[in-house]
Design an enzyme around this catalytic site. Structure first.
Site, PDB file in Angstrom:
ATOM      1  N   CYS A  24      65.228   2.015  23.381  1.00  0.00           N
ATOM      2  CA  CYS A  24      64.807   1.188  22.249  1.00  0.00           C
ATOM      3  C   CYS A  24      65.861   0.125  21.951  1.00  0.00           C
ATOM      4  O   CYS A  24      67.032   0.452  21.703  1.00  0.00           O
ATOM      5  CB  CYS A  24      64.576   2.063  21.020  1.00  0.00           C
ATOM      6  SG  CYS A  24      64.228   1.111  19.518  1.00  0.00           S
ATOM      7  N   CYS A  27      67.701   0.461  18.294  1.00  0.00           N
ATOM      8  CA  CYS A  27      68.596   1.559  17.947  1.00  0.00           C
ATOM      9  C   CYS A  27      70.042   1.067  18.013  1.00  0.00           C
ATOM     10  O   CYS A  27      70.334   0.041  18.645  1.00  0.00           O
ATOM     11  CB  CYS A  27      68.389   2.731  18.908  1.00  0.00           C
ATOM     12  SG  CYS A  27      66.895   3.702  18.569  1.00  0.00           S
ATOM     13  N   HIS A  84      65.766   6.047  14.441  1.00  0.00           N
ATOM     14  CA  HIS A  84      64.561   5.678  15.181  1.00  0.00           C
ATOM     15  C   HIS A  84      63.303   6.310  14.594  1.00  0.00           C
ATOM     16  O   HIS A  84      62.202   5.779  14.749  1.00  0.00           O
ATOM     17  CB  HIS A  84      64.725   6.096  16.653  1.00  0.00           C
ATOM     18  CG  HIS A  84      63.622   5.643  17.549  1.00  0.00           C
ATOM     19  ND1 HIS A  84      63.541   4.360  18.053  1.00  0.00           N
ATOM     20  CD2 HIS A  84      62.530   6.309  18.031  1.00  0.00           C
ATOM     21  CE1 HIS A  84      62.458   4.251  18.802  1.00  0.00           C
ATOM     22  NE2 HIS A  84      61.830   5.418  18.825  1.00  0.00           N
ATOM     23  N   ASN A 122      54.400  -4.655  10.471  1.00  0.00           N
ATOM     24  CA  ASN A 122      53.258  -4.077  11.158  1.00  0.00           C
ATOM     25  C   ASN A 122      53.626  -2.648  11.532  1.00  0.00           C
ATOM     26  O   ASN A 122      54.667  -2.424  12.144  1.00  0.00           O
ATOM     27  CB  ASN A 122      52.917  -4.854  12.426  1.00  0.00           C
ATOM     28  CG  ASN A 122      52.554  -6.294  12.141  1.00  0.00           C
ATOM     29  OD1 ASN A 122      51.966  -6.598  11.109  1.00  0.00           O
ATOM     30  ND2 ASN A 122      52.899  -7.182  13.046  1.00  0.00           N
ATOM     31  N   HIS A 133      60.571   1.672  16.514  1.00  0.00           N
ATOM     32  CA  HIS A 133      61.695   1.742  15.576  1.00  0.00           C
ATOM     33  C   HIS A 133      61.301   1.051  14.266  1.00  0.00           C
ATOM     34  O   HIS A 133      60.684  -0.009  14.287  1.00  0.00           O
ATOM     35  CB  HIS A 133      62.919   1.060  16.189  1.00  0.00           C
ATOM     36  CG  HIS A 133      64.190   1.392  15.490  1.00  0.00           C
ATOM     37  ND1 HIS A 133      65.125   2.277  16.014  1.00  0.00           N
ATOM     38  CD2 HIS A 133      64.693   0.990  14.302  1.00  0.00           C
ATOM     39  CE1 HIS A 133      66.140   2.379  15.169  1.00  0.00           C
ATOM     40  NE2 HIS A 133      65.904   1.598  14.132  1.00  0.00           N
ATOM     41  N   HIS A 135      60.927  -1.321  11.603  1.00  0.00           N
ATOM     42  CA  HIS A 135      61.374  -2.700  11.459  1.00  0.00           C
ATOM     43  C   HIS A 135      60.232  -3.564  10.956  1.00  0.00           C
ATOM     44  O   HIS A 135      59.066  -3.186  10.998  1.00  0.00           O
ATOM     45  CB  HIS A 135      61.872  -3.250  12.798  1.00  0.00           C
ATOM     46  CG  HIS A 135      60.757  -3.564  13.762  1.00  0.00           C
ATOM     47  ND1 HIS A 135      60.017  -2.590  14.412  1.00  0.00           N
ATOM     48  CD2 HIS A 135      60.241  -4.756  14.171  1.00  0.00           C
ATOM     49  CE1 HIS A 135      59.115  -3.155  15.187  1.00  0.00           C
ATOM     50  NE2 HIS A 135      59.225  -4.470  15.052  1.00  0.00           N
ATOM     51  N   GLN A 137      59.431  -8.107  10.140  1.00  0.00           N
ATOM     52  CA  GLN A 137      59.787  -9.450  10.575  1.00  0.00           C
ATOM     53  C   GLN A 137      59.741 -10.404   9.385  1.00  0.00           C
ATOM     54  O   GLN A 137      59.182 -10.091   8.334  1.00  0.00           O
ATOM     55  CB  GLN A 137      58.832  -9.935  11.670  1.00  0.00           C
ATOM     56  CG  GLN A 137      58.838  -9.055  12.916  1.00  0.00           C
ATOM     57  CD  GLN A 137      57.904  -9.560  13.983  1.00  0.00           C
ATOM     58  OE1 GLN A 137      58.086 -10.642  14.531  1.00  0.00           O
ATOM     59  NE2 GLN A 137      56.868  -8.777  14.284  1.00  0.00           N
TER      60      GLN A 137
END
Length: 302
Positions: A24, A27, A84, A122, A133, A135, A137
């Site tokens: 990933c 991470c 994660h 999303n 992971h 997150h 935007q």
């Protein structure tokens, strides 16, 4: 035909797609491994997206008879945690408050050069997530999107969100002193949930400490309710609706969560009517959705 822009970014076709946890890129950096974040531990990380939809490097393209413009802007990745397996529903209230502070700082900074800034998340493969992971935007647009402008103009004419908060009644899921979580009376998705500060502010950058903490508490508890609703992580799209340029004095920020599951094992698809006409067909009445969300646990998972 609709006064809306479409952005093209062919380079995004090659973006990272569902890597394993061991590889990933979000991470913490591991010795001898690849990673976007060069720290062994971190709380929240922000960096420029390697596969942006908008970029300062975008160049004009001329098409006869068609209005075009370069897709100039900025796209950033916001990593919520170095864990994660974490998510907005498992993070502490302090960490969620920090995330709101980060969103606000980036909205303020990017808004100096761009007319509209949208933080979003999303969540879930069901809606096309390519990295597991936790997150989100942030997109800094070179224009104000058409639906954002319509919403901003409506709020300039009347205090729409304040009226919703005062008249929510049975649509309220949970309230705090400085913020409220509710199902909007015009929800387009089943169990759609909004979180709003009671005071009208243009974005998270102007929240007080007390408002930020109440928003953080409701954000985590709302996600946990959605996960508990059908006993599985809820796929959703979360957007932080902030004032576009020129509407700062009248816009009332909200955090909108649109779930993509309408029942256990059943996804909400945008089919012919929604795609062809723009009219959403919802399967659950907003007041029923609010009652079902109130009835499920918002506690942290064991």
């Amino acid at each position: 035909m609709r006064g809306e822009w479409v952005s093209y970014a062919g380079a995004r076709q090659g973006r990272t797609f569902l890597p394993s946890a061991a590889t990933c890129p979000l991470c913490p950096a591991r010795e001898g491994g690849l990673g976007e974040i060069p720290f062994e531990q971190f709380e929240v990380a922000v960096f420029e997206n390697r596969f942006p939809a908008f970029s300062d490097a975008a160049t004009p393209v001329d098409l006869p008879g068609i209005e075009t413009a370069p897709s100039q802007g900025r796209c950033e990745v916001v990593v919520f945690s170095d864990d994660h397996r974490a998510g907005l529903g498992s993070l502490s209230e302090d960490r969620l408050a920090l995330l709101l502070e980060v969103w606000g700082a980036r909205v303020e900074a990017l808004g100096q050069d761009h007319p509209y800034v949208l933080p979003f998340e999303n969540r879930g493969e069901e809606i096309g997530v390519t990295l597991h992971h936790p997150h989100g935007q942030i997109y800094a647009f070179p224009f104000i999107p058409a639906q954002t402008r319509r919403a901003a103009e409506a709020q300039a004419e009347a205090p729409v969100i304040e009226r919703l908060l005062h008249g929510a009644g049975q649509l309220v899921v949970e309230e705090r002193e400085h913020a409220s979580a509710f199902v909007p009376p015009f929800a387009m998705y089943p169990f759609e949930s909004w979180i709003a500060p009671r005071r009208r502010v243009p974005g998270p950058q102007t929240l007080s400490d007390a408002e930020r903490l109440d928003m953080a508490r409701l954000l985590g508890r709302t996600v946990r309710r959605l996960d508990a609703l059908f006993g599985a992580p809820m796929p959703y799209i979360l957007t932080v609706q902030c004032a576009p340029r020129g509407f700062e004095a009248t816009f009332h920020m909200t955090i909108d969560i649109r779930p993509f599951r309408r029942d256990a094992g059943k996804l909400k698809y945008l089919a012919g009517v929604e795609q062809g006409s723009g009219v959403f067909l919802a399967d659950v009445l907003p007041e029923d959705a609010a009652a079902r969300l109130r009835a499920v646990s918002a506690d942290y998972p064991a």
